[in-house]
Scaffold this motif. Sequence first.
Motif, PDB file in Angstrom:
ATOM      1  N   SER A   1       0.836  -1.192   0.000  1.00  0.00           N
ATOM      2  CA  SER A   1       0.000   0.000   0.000  1.00  0.00           C
ATOM      3  C   SER A   1       0.870   1.240   0.000  1.00  0.00           C
ATOM      4  O   SER A   1       1.952   1.251   0.557  1.00  0.00           O
ATOM      5  N   ALA A   2       0.382   2.279  -0.602  1.00  0.00           N
ATOM      6  CA  ALA A   2       1.147   3.518  -0.711  1.00  0.00           C
ATOM      7  C   ALA A   2       1.071   4.302   0.588  1.00  0.00           C
ATOM      8  O   ALA A   2       0.073   4.267   1.294  1.00  0.00           O
ATOM      9  N   PRO A   3       2.126   5.029   0.908  1.00  0.00           N
ATOM     10  CA  PRO A   3       2.105   5.831   2.125  1.00  0.00           C
ATOM     11  C   PRO A   3       1.063   6.941   2.030  1.00  0.00           C
ATOM     12  O   PRO A   3       0.814   7.478   0.965  1.00  0.00           O
ATOM     13  N   ASP A   4       0.482   7.261   3.156  1.00  0.00           N
ATOM     14  CA  ASP A   4      -0.376   8.434   3.284  1.00  0.00           C
ATOM     15  C   ASP A   4       0.471   9.409   4.067  1.00  0.00           C
ATOM     16  O   ASP A   4       0.722   9.204   5.240  1.00  0.00           O
ATOM     17  N   ALA A   5       0.929  10.429   3.422  1.00  0.00           N
ATOM     18  CA  ALA A   5       1.974  11.240   4.023  1.00  0.00           C
ATOM     19  C   ALA A   5       1.457  12.418   4.803  1.00  0.00           C
ATOM     20  O   ALA A   5       0.573  13.115   4.379  1.00  0.00           O
ATOM     21  N   ALA A   6       2.034  12.604   5.941  1.00  0.00           N
ATOM     22  CA  ALA A   6       1.942  13.858   6.647  1.00  0.00           C
ATOM     23  C   ALA A   6       3.245  14.580   6.373  1.00  0.00           C
ATOM     24  O   ALA A   6       3.299  15.777   6.252  1.00  0.00           O
ATOM     25  N   GLY A   7       4.302  13.812   6.273  1.00  0.00           N
ATOM     26  CA  GLY A   7       5.626  14.347   6.006  1.00  0.00           C
ATOM     27  C   GLY A   7       6.084  13.921   4.625  1.00  0.00           C
ATOM     28  O   GLY A   7       5.277  13.616   3.765  1.00  0.00           O
ATOM     29  N   PRO A   8       7.395  13.878   4.425  1.00  0.00           N
ATOM     30  CA  PRO A   8       7.920  13.515   3.108  1.00  0.00           C
ATOM     31  C   PRO A   8       7.555  12.090   2.734  1.00  0.00           C
ATOM     32  O   PRO A   8       7.534  11.205   3.571  1.00  0.00           O
ATOM     33  N   VAL A   9       7.245  11.871   1.469  1.00  0.00           N
ATOM     34  CA  VAL A   9       6.867  10.544   0.990  1.00  0.00           C
ATOM     35  C   VAL A   9       8.093   9.886   0.365  1.00  0.00           C
ATOM     36  O   VAL A   9       8.560  10.331  -0.677  1.00  0.00           O
ATOM     37  N   PRO A  10       8.621   8.845   0.987  1.00  0.00           N
ATOM     38  CA  PRO A  10       9.760   8.168   0.361  1.00  0.00           C
ATOM     39  C   PRO A  10       9.302   7.320  -0.814  1.00  0.00           C
ATOM     40  O   PRO A  10       8.187   6.817  -0.831  1.00  0.00           O
ATOM     41  N   ASP A  11      10.162   7.180  -1.816  1.00  0.00           N
ATOM     42  CA  ASP A  11       9.889   6.265  -2.921  1.00  0.00           C
ATOM     43  C   ASP A  11       9.786   4.863  -2.340  1.00  0.00           C
ATOM     44  O   ASP A  11      10.433   4.559  -1.338  1.00  0.00           O
ATOM     45  N   PRO A  12       8.997   3.971  -2.969  1.00  0.00           N
ATOM     46  CA  PRO A  12       8.848   2.606  -2.434  1.00  0.00           C
ATOM     47  C   PRO A  12      10.184   1.916  -2.162  1.00  0.00           C
ATOM     48  O   PRO A  12      10.352   1.255  -1.144  1.00  0.00           O
ATOM     49  N   GLU A  13      11.157   2.082  -3.066  1.00  0.00           N
ATOM     50  CA  GLU A  13      12.442   1.445  -2.811  1.00  0.00           C
ATOM     51  C   GLU A  13      13.199   2.110  -1.671  1.00  0.00           C
ATOM     52  O   GLU A  13      14.033   1.495  -1.022  1.00  0.00           O
ATOM     53  N   ARG A  14      12.891   3.363  -1.395  1.00  0.00           N
ATOM     54  CA  ARG A  14      13.538   4.072  -0.279  1.00  0.00           C
ATOM     55  C   ARG A  14      12.973   3.635   1.064  1.00  0.00           C
ATOM     56  O   ARG A  14      13.643   3.753   2.084  1.00  0.00           O
ATOM     57  N   ILE A  15      11.728   3.127   1.086  1.00  0.00           N
ATOM     58  CA  ILE A  15      11.150   2.648   2.343  1.00  0.00           C
ATOM     59  C   ILE A  15      12.025   1.551   2.925  1.00  0.00           C
ATOM     60  O   ILE A  15      12.170   1.433   4.130  1.00  0.00           O
ATOM     61  N   ALA A  16      12.659   0.775   2.051  1.00  0.00           N
ATOM     62  CA  ALA A  16      13.545  -0.295   2.507  1.00  0.00           C
ATOM     63  C   ALA A  16      14.729   0.251   3.295  1.00  0.00           C
ATOM     64  O   ALA A  16      15.359  -0.484   4.057  1.00  0.00           O
ATOM     65  N   GLU A  17      15.042   1.526   3.152  1.00  0.00           N
ATOM     66  CA  GLU A  17      16.132   2.142   3.902  1.00  0.00           C
ATOM     67  C   GLU A  17      15.737   2.414   5.352  1.00  0.00           C
ATOM     68  O   GLU A  17      16.595   2.703   6.176  1.00  0.00           O
ATOM     69  N   PHE A  18      14.458   2.344   5.651  1.00  0.00           N
ATOM     70  CA  PHE A  18      13.972   2.563   7.007  1.00  0.00           C
ATOM     71  C   PHE A  18      14.059   1.247   7.767  1.00  0.00           C
ATOM     72  O   PHE A  18      13.824   0.185   7.200  1.00  0.00           O
ATOM     73  N   ALA A  19      14.373   1.329   9.038  1.00  0.00           N
ATOM     74  CA  ALA A  19      14.527   0.114   9.842  1.00  0.00           C
ATOM     75  C   ALA A  19      13.951   0.340  11.228  1.00  0.00           C
ATOM     76  O   ALA A  19      13.897   1.471  11.722  1.00  0.00           O
ATOM     77  N   PRO A  20      13.526  -0.741  11.880  1.00  0.00           N
ATOM     78  CA  PRO A  20      13.064  -0.607  13.268  1.00  0.00           C
ATOM     79  C   PRO A  20      14.239  -0.286  14.191  1.00  0.00           C
ATOM     80  O   PRO A  20      15.387  -0.579  13.866  1.00  0.00           O
ATOM     81  N   ARG A  21      13.940   0.321  15.304  1.00  0.00           N
ATOM     82  CA  ARG A  21      14.928   0.596  16.351  1.00  0.00           C
ATOM     83  C   ARG A  21      14.428  -0.040  17.625  1.00  0.00           C
ATOM     84  O   ARG A  21      13.245   0.044  17.947  1.00  0.00           O
ATOM     85  N   GLU A  22      15.328  -0.645  18.352  1.00  0.00           N
ATOM     86  CA  GLU A  22      14.958  -1.297  19.607  1.00  0.00           C
ATOM     87  C   GLU A  22      14.313  -0.317  20.585  1.00  0.00           C
ATOM     88  O   GLU A  22      13.433  -0.680  21.360  1.00  0.00           O
ATOM     89  N   GLU A  23      14.726   0.928  20.528  1.00  0.00           N
ATOM     90  CA  GLU A  23      14.207   1.952  21.440  1.00  0.00           C
ATOM     91  C   GLU A  23      12.758   2.335  21.150  1.00  0.00           C
ATOM     92  O   GLU A  23      12.079   2.912  21.990  1.00  0.00           O
ATOM     93  N   LEU A  24      12.287   2.047  19.943  1.00  0.00           N
ATOM     94  CA  LEU A  24      10.943   2.445  19.534  1.00  0.00           C
ATOM     95  C   LEU A  24      10.049   1.215  19.491  1.00  0.00           C
ATOM     96  O   LEU A  24      10.043   0.462  18.520  1.00  0.00           O
ATOM     97  N   LYS A  25       9.315   1.011  20.552  1.00  0.00           N
ATOM     98  CA  LYS A  25       8.466  -0.171  20.704  1.00  0.00           C
ATOM     99  C   LYS A  25       7.132   0.021  19.983  1.00  0.00           C
ATOM    100  O   LYS A  25       6.598   1.134  19.919  1.00  0.00           O
ATOM    101  N   ASP A  26       6.586  -1.079  19.465  1.00  0.00           N
ATOM    102  CA  ASP A  26       5.241  -1.045  18.901  1.00  0.00           C
ATOM    103  C   ASP A  26       4.254  -0.611  19.977  1.00  0.00           C
ATOM    104  O   ASP A  26       4.449  -0.909  21.159  1.00  0.00           O
TER     105      ASP A  26
END
Length: 143
Positions: A1-26
């Motif tokens: 699904s495509a992002p619904d942006a409040a902020g900058p919209v990364p390209d789909p392949e750029r989303i893969a550059e994002f990663a979870p952080r242990e400090e940020l819990k679900d």
Amino acid sequence: SAPDAAGPVPDPERIAEFAPREELKDVHFASGQIQVERRDLASLDAAVAWLKSNPSQLVILEGYTDAVGARAANLALAHRRATWVMQYLVGHGIPESRITVVSRGEDGTRCADRRAACQRRNRRVHFLVRESETVQISASPSR
């Protein structure tokens, strides 16, 4: 699904550059609810503190649901949950321009068992982050 942006919209392949952080819990939600469960407010406050201390990080908030209900309704609910988390972060001083909301609905199920405790794990907003890009501007000397 495509992002619904409040902020900058990364390209789909750029989303893969994002990663979870242990400090940020679900953060988790009761069935059919949009606001996080009370016990998850501490996790949200910790996320605010981490994001404030890491101001160059961009964040994607991925909203998820359990598999109960129609797919379209689940996508809408997941979006509302992620948007609620975004509003919480913004209300606590995180710039909206750093946040992108993505609705995943029932995709990404963590637990397939129909028991309530299992399904609770699926109803969540998940944080992904990456360093923002620095824009370099080169100035030509004026003559």
